[in-house]
Structure formats: structure tokens, C-alpha cells
Design a protein around this motif. Structure first.
Motif, PDB file in Angstrom:
ATOM      1  N   THR A   1      50.170  12.388  45.918  1.00  0.00           N
ATOM      2  CA  THR A   1      49.236  12.243  44.816  1.00  0.00           C
ATOM      3  C   THR A   1      49.147  13.528  44.008  1.00  0.00           C
ATOM      4  O   THR A   1      48.479  13.591  43.002  1.00  0.00           O
ATOM      5  CB  THR A   1      47.831  11.909  45.339  1.00  0.00           C
ATOM      6  OG1 THR A   1      47.525  12.819  46.378  1.00  0.00           O
ATOM      7  CG2 THR A   1      47.770  10.494  45.850  1.00  0.00           C
TER       8      THR A   1
ATOM      9  N   MET B   1      47.504  10.250  33.278  1.00  0.00           N
ATOM     10  CA  MET B   1      47.134   9.165  34.193  1.00  0.00           C
ATOM     11  C   MET B   1      46.291   8.149  33.450  1.00  0.00           C
ATOM     12  O   MET B   1      45.269   8.490  32.876  1.00  0.00           O
ATOM     13  CB  MET B   1      46.304   9.706  35.365  1.00  0.00           C
ATOM     14  CG  MET B   1      46.980  10.806  36.143  1.00  0.00           C
ATOM     15  SD  MET B   1      45.865  11.490  37.409  1.00  0.00           S
ATOM     16  CE  MET B   1      46.073  10.275  38.708  1.00  0.00           C
TER      17      MET B   1
ATOM     18  N   ILE C   1      43.942   4.807  33.722  1.00  0.00           N
ATOM     19  CA  ILE C   1      43.155   4.106  34.724  1.00  0.00           C
ATOM     20  C   ILE C   1      42.777   2.736  34.147  1.00  0.00           C
ATOM     21  O   ILE C   1      42.118   2.656  33.108  1.00  0.00           O
ATOM     22  CB  ILE C   1      41.870   4.892  35.080  1.00  0.00           C
ATOM     23  CG1 ILE C   1      42.182   6.386  35.301  1.00  0.00           C
ATOM     24  CG2 ILE C   1      41.203   4.275  36.301  1.00  0.00           C
ATOM     25  CD1 ILE C   1      43.133   6.709  36.430  1.00  0.00           C
TER      26      ILE C   1
ATOM     27  N   GLU D   1      51.396   8.071  35.584  1.00  0.00           N
ATOM     28  CA  GLU D   1      50.807   7.274  36.662  1.00  0.00           C
ATOM     29  C   GLU D   1      49.803   6.309  36.029  1.00  0.00           C
ATOM     30  O   GLU D   1      49.038   6.711  35.145  1.00  0.00           O
ATOM     31  CB  GLU D   1      50.097   8.194  37.647  1.00  0.00           C
ATOM     32  CG  GLU D   1      49.304   7.473  38.716  1.00  0.00           C
ATOM     33  CD  GLU D   1      49.921   7.531  40.106  1.00  0.00           C
ATOM     34  OE1 GLU D   1      50.799   6.679  40.369  1.00  0.00           O
ATOM     35  OE2 GLU D   1      49.525   8.392  40.910  1.00  0.00           O
TER      36      GLU D   1
ATOM     37  N   LEU E   1      46.924   3.829  37.368  1.00  0.00           N
ATOM     38  CA  LEU E   1      46.204   3.382  38.562  1.00  0.00           C
ATOM     39  C   LEU E   1      45.343   2.176  38.226  1.00  0.00           C
ATOM     40  O   LEU E   1      44.548   2.202  37.286  1.00  0.00           O
ATOM     41  CB  LEU E   1      45.318   4.513  39.095  1.00  0.00           C
ATOM     42  CG  LEU E   1      46.055   5.757  39.613  1.00  0.00           C
ATOM     43  CD1 LEU E   1      45.064   6.831  40.054  1.00  0.00           C
ATOM     44  CD2 LEU E   1      46.987   5.395  40.776  1.00  0.00           C
TER      45      LEU E   1
ATOM     46  N   GLY F   1      50.074   2.381  41.045  1.00  0.00           N
ATOM     47  CA  GLY F   1      49.312   2.572  42.279  1.00  0.00           C
ATOM     48  C   GLY F   1      47.919   1.978  42.159  1.00  0.00           C
ATOM     49  O   GLY F   1      47.480   1.609  41.066  1.00  0.00           O
TER      50      GLY F   1
ATOM     51  N   VAL G   1      43.694   2.101  43.214  1.00  0.00           N
ATOM     52  CA  VAL G   1      42.505   2.739  43.788  1.00  0.00           C
ATOM     53  C   VAL G   1      41.624   1.605  44.293  1.00  0.00           C
ATOM     54  O   VAL G   1      41.264   0.709  43.530  1.00  0.00           O
ATOM     55  CB  VAL G   1      41.717   3.572  42.746  1.00  0.00           C
ATOM     56  CG1 VAL G   1      40.505   4.215  43.412  1.00  0.00           C
ATOM     57  CG2 VAL G   1      42.607   4.635  42.106  1.00  0.00           C
TER      58      VAL G   1
ATOM     59  N   ARG H   1      46.599   4.503  46.499  1.00  0.00           N
ATOM     60  CA  ARG H   1      46.563   5.969  46.408  1.00  0.00           C
ATOM     61  C   ARG H   1      45.250   6.548  46.915  1.00  0.00           C
ATOM     62  O   ARG H   1      45.228   7.513  47.642  1.00  0.00           O
ATOM     63  CB  ARG H   1      46.721   6.391  44.952  1.00  0.00           C
ATOM     64  CG  ARG H   1      48.050   6.065  44.378  1.00  0.00           C
ATOM     65  CD  ARG H   1      48.887   7.314  44.372  1.00  0.00           C
ATOM     66  NE  ARG H   1      50.040   7.098  43.552  1.00  0.00           N
ATOM     67  CZ  ARG H   1      51.204   6.683  44.036  1.00  0.00           C
ATOM     68  NH1 ARG H   1      51.339   6.473  45.327  1.00  0.00           N
ATOM     69  NH2 ARG H   1      52.215   6.481  43.235  1.00  0.00           N
ATOM     70  N   TYR H   2      44.170   5.952  46.437  1.00  0.00           N
ATOM     71  CA  TYR H   2      42.855   6.478  46.793  1.00  0.00           C
ATOM     72  C   TYR H   2      41.938   5.339  47.218  1.00  0.00           C
ATOM     73  O   TYR H   2      42.114   4.190  46.796  1.00  0.00           O
ATOM     74  CB  TYR H   2      42.198   7.172  45.596  1.00  0.00           C
ATOM     75  CG  TYR H   2      42.954   8.346  45.052  1.00  0.00           C
ATOM     76  CD1 TYR H   2      42.815   9.614  45.621  1.00  0.00           C
ATOM     77  CD2 TYR H   2      43.800   8.201  43.951  1.00  0.00           C
ATOM     78  CE1 TYR H   2      43.502  10.696  45.105  1.00  0.00           C
ATOM     79  CE2 TYR H   2      44.489   9.280  43.431  1.00  0.00           C
ATOM     80  CZ  TYR H   2      44.338  10.526  44.016  1.00  0.00           C
ATOM     81  OH  TYR H   2      45.021  11.592  43.508  1.00  0.00           O
TER      82      TYR H   2
END
Ligand code: GDP
Length: 306
Positions: A97, A108, A110, A226, A228, A254, A256, A281-282
């Protein structure tokens, strides 16, 4: 580590403690036990196809006498779950990460449906990435909801990270363009981009996200680096269904998984890995600024069964 363990305690109780109680007083693994196991896995939201697949393998292990007692059965299930989570990690992007040194700004995006915890996640993520020694900038590109930018501004202030924003209704791609320009001018390390999540209205969110991706890629090579997708663990299988809509167009790299602390259905992590083939990832394990942890499949599986 123990914070994560505590966060998934409801799932652990529904899964392994249930198994323990089923096994009590039994000398061997029988059909009834396997039925109970199946029930427990499905109740934890691991998903029907994944559960059936796991049970298939377990039955074969039993037939070959590789699995003879509860301990071996638990180990076999842990192995299966871990394998699914690891296969997803290997799929596509690497599992680290950390922000690569040679990409600036690292962009990134989101994405996710409203209410899943996107804003909170961005705040936590900004805090974490800043604490790792990076200059962070947040871009408020959900210009659709008036409250979205306000909420984000609160998180920006809390984390001491600057925010690029514009009037409600501004083209999100234009806000992003501004933020990319600012990030380049300031030598920002990481740009975190909020996006709209109005999946229920028919105005074209996916076209909007695609346009943003094009703008990002034009301004910064390889951006977004990335993307997410935020999924709310509490919504379980419904969250998976929503996720599929983003996967088609948003270039998700990825996941979350938020609110893992608020559900006994934390097995959804496995269903996500199996069905979306994307690494988690998270994990969000609370509402506070440091309640975001790097998702570690091994720790997850161990904490579920210990
Ligand atoms: P958004 O609409 O997707 O931006 O969602 P928000 O970030 O506003 O979050 C919606 C609600 O979920 C808020 O009350 C958050 O505090 C809460 N929330 C977000 N992440 C988590 C989490 O990991 N655990 C818990 N328990 N609550 C969370």
C-alpha cells in the motif's frame, strides 16, 4: 493487531465459536457437523458459492482422511479462506500500500455508493499517508451533494491536509483538473480524490467517473494510480452487487472494507476477494481517525479462528 481482533469479534463469535459449540461432545466429523459448518459460513456472509466450494474440498479431505478432528477441520477452513484472499492479492496490482517513490503526484481515486463511509475513509487515509511522511492533498470532486464537501472539509481540517474544492454543481472533472494542477505546482506526493456516489439516480455517474479518469491520465502519466472502491461490510452481499456496477467502468484496483467492527458478517471479505477478484487494501474498524488498518489476510483468518 488486537484492535482488529476486537473489531471482528462479532464475526468470530458467529463463526468459530459456533463451530466449537457444534463440535462439543462429538468424537468425529459427521454430516450434521458439516451442515452446521455450512450454515455458519453462510451466516458470516462468506457467500453461498464460496461456502459450497470450501465444503467440497473439506469433504474430499475427510474422505482422504486428511481431516480427522475439529482442529484439522479448522485448519483446513483457514487454509481455504487464506488461499482465496491471497489469490485476490496476486490478481492485478501488487499488495503493498506504500506510495512508490517515482510517481508524483500519486493519484488515488476513491469511489463507492453514498453512505458506505467514503468521506470518513478519505479522512483516515489522508491521516495515515501523511503520517508516513507524504505531502497530501484532497480533491473534493463530489460536487453533487452539498454536504459532501462540508464533511470532507471537516476531515481536511482534522488531518491538517489541504483541500481543493469548488462550488456545488461544478463539473467534477474541472475540480479534479484544478487539484492536479495544484498538486503538480506544490510538489504534492499524494492526491486523494473524492467522487460522487449517487448510484440510485440515473444521472450518469459512471460517465462522470470515466471522464475524471481521462482527465487524470492526461495530466499525470498513469493516473489514477490506484482506484479504491469503498464497500460497507454491514450491507454484505448487497454491497457486492453495488460493487459490480463500479467494476465495469471505474477501473477499480482495490477495496476498502468499512464498518467491519459493526457486523457479524465480516466473512464478506472472503466473498469480495472470491467474487470481485480484488485485494482488500484497508479495513475500517471504527469512526475515529486512526480506525483504518491495512488489511492483512493472515491476521484476519487467524483472528477469526483463534
Ligand atoms: P459517505 O456517505 O460514504 O461519505 O459516508 P461517511 O464517511 O459519511 O460515513 C457514513 C457513516 O458511517 C458515518 O457515521 C461514519 O462515522 C460511519 N463509518 C464510516 N466508516 C466506519 C467504520 O469503519 N466503522 C464504523 N463503525 N463506522 C464507520
Amino acid at each position: 493487531a488486537s484492535r482488529f481482533r476486537r473489531a471482528i469479534s462479532a464475526t468470530r463469535e458467529s463463526l468459530s465459536e459456533k463451530l466449537d459449540s457444534v463440535f462439543q461432545g462429538r468424537k468425529q466429523i459427521d454430516a450434521e457437523l458439516l451442515d452446521e459448518l455450512e450454515e455458519a459460513l453462510i451466516a458470516a456472509d462468506i457467500g453461498v458459492p464460496t461456502t459450497l466450494e470450501i465444503l467440497d474440498r473439506v469433504r474430499r479431505g475427510i474422505a482422504r482422511q486428511q481431516i480427522n478432528d475439529l482442529a484439522a477441520l479448522k485448519e483446513a477452513i483457514k487454509r481455504e479462506l487464506l488461499e482465496i484472499l491471497r489469490a485476490a492479492e496476486r490478481n492485478g496490482v501488487a499488495s503493498e500500500t506504500s506510495v512508490p517513490d517515482d510517481i508524483r503526484p500519486y493519484v488515488m481515486m476513491i469511489v463507492g455508493v453514498n453512505g458506505v463511509g467514503k468521506t470518513t475513509t478519505i479522512g483516515k487515509l489522508a491521516h495515515r499517508i501523511k503520517a508516513e511522511g507524504n505531502d497530501v492533498l484532497i480533491c473534493a470532486a463530489d460536487t453533487f451533494r452539498a454536504a459532501a464537501t462540508d464533511q470532507l472539509a471537516i476531515w481536511a481540517e482534522r488531518t491538517g491536509v489541504p483541500l481543493i474544492q469548488q462550488r456545488q454543481g461544478t463539473d467534477p472533472a474541472a475540480v479534479l483538473f484544478d487539484a492536479l494542477k495544484a498538486a503538480k505546482a506544490r510538489g504534492t506526493d499524494v492526491l486523494i480524490v473524492d467522487t460522487a456516489g449517487r448510484l440510485h439516480t440515473k444521472s450518469n455517474l459512471m460517465a462522470e467517473l470515466e471522464k475524471m479518469r481521462r482527465v487524470a491520465g492526461r495530466e499525470v502519466e498513469g493516473a489514477p494510480h490506484e482506484t479504491l472502491l469503498v464497500i460497507d461490510a454491514v450491507t454484505g452481499q448487497n454491497g457486492l452487487e453495488q460493487a459490480r456496477q463500479f467494476l465495469k467502468t471505474a477501473g477499480v484496483t482495490g477495496i476498502v472494507l468499512t464498518k467491519l467492527d459493526g457486523t457479524a458478517k465480516g466473512g464478506i471479505a472472503v466473498a469480495i476477494a472470491k467474487e470481485l477478484k480484488l485485494p482488500i487494501r484497508y479495513a475500517g474498524i471504527g469512526e475515529k481517525i486512526d480506525d483504518l488498518v491495512v488489511f492483512d489476510p493472515e491476521q484476519y483468518v487467524n483472528d477469526l479462528f483463534e
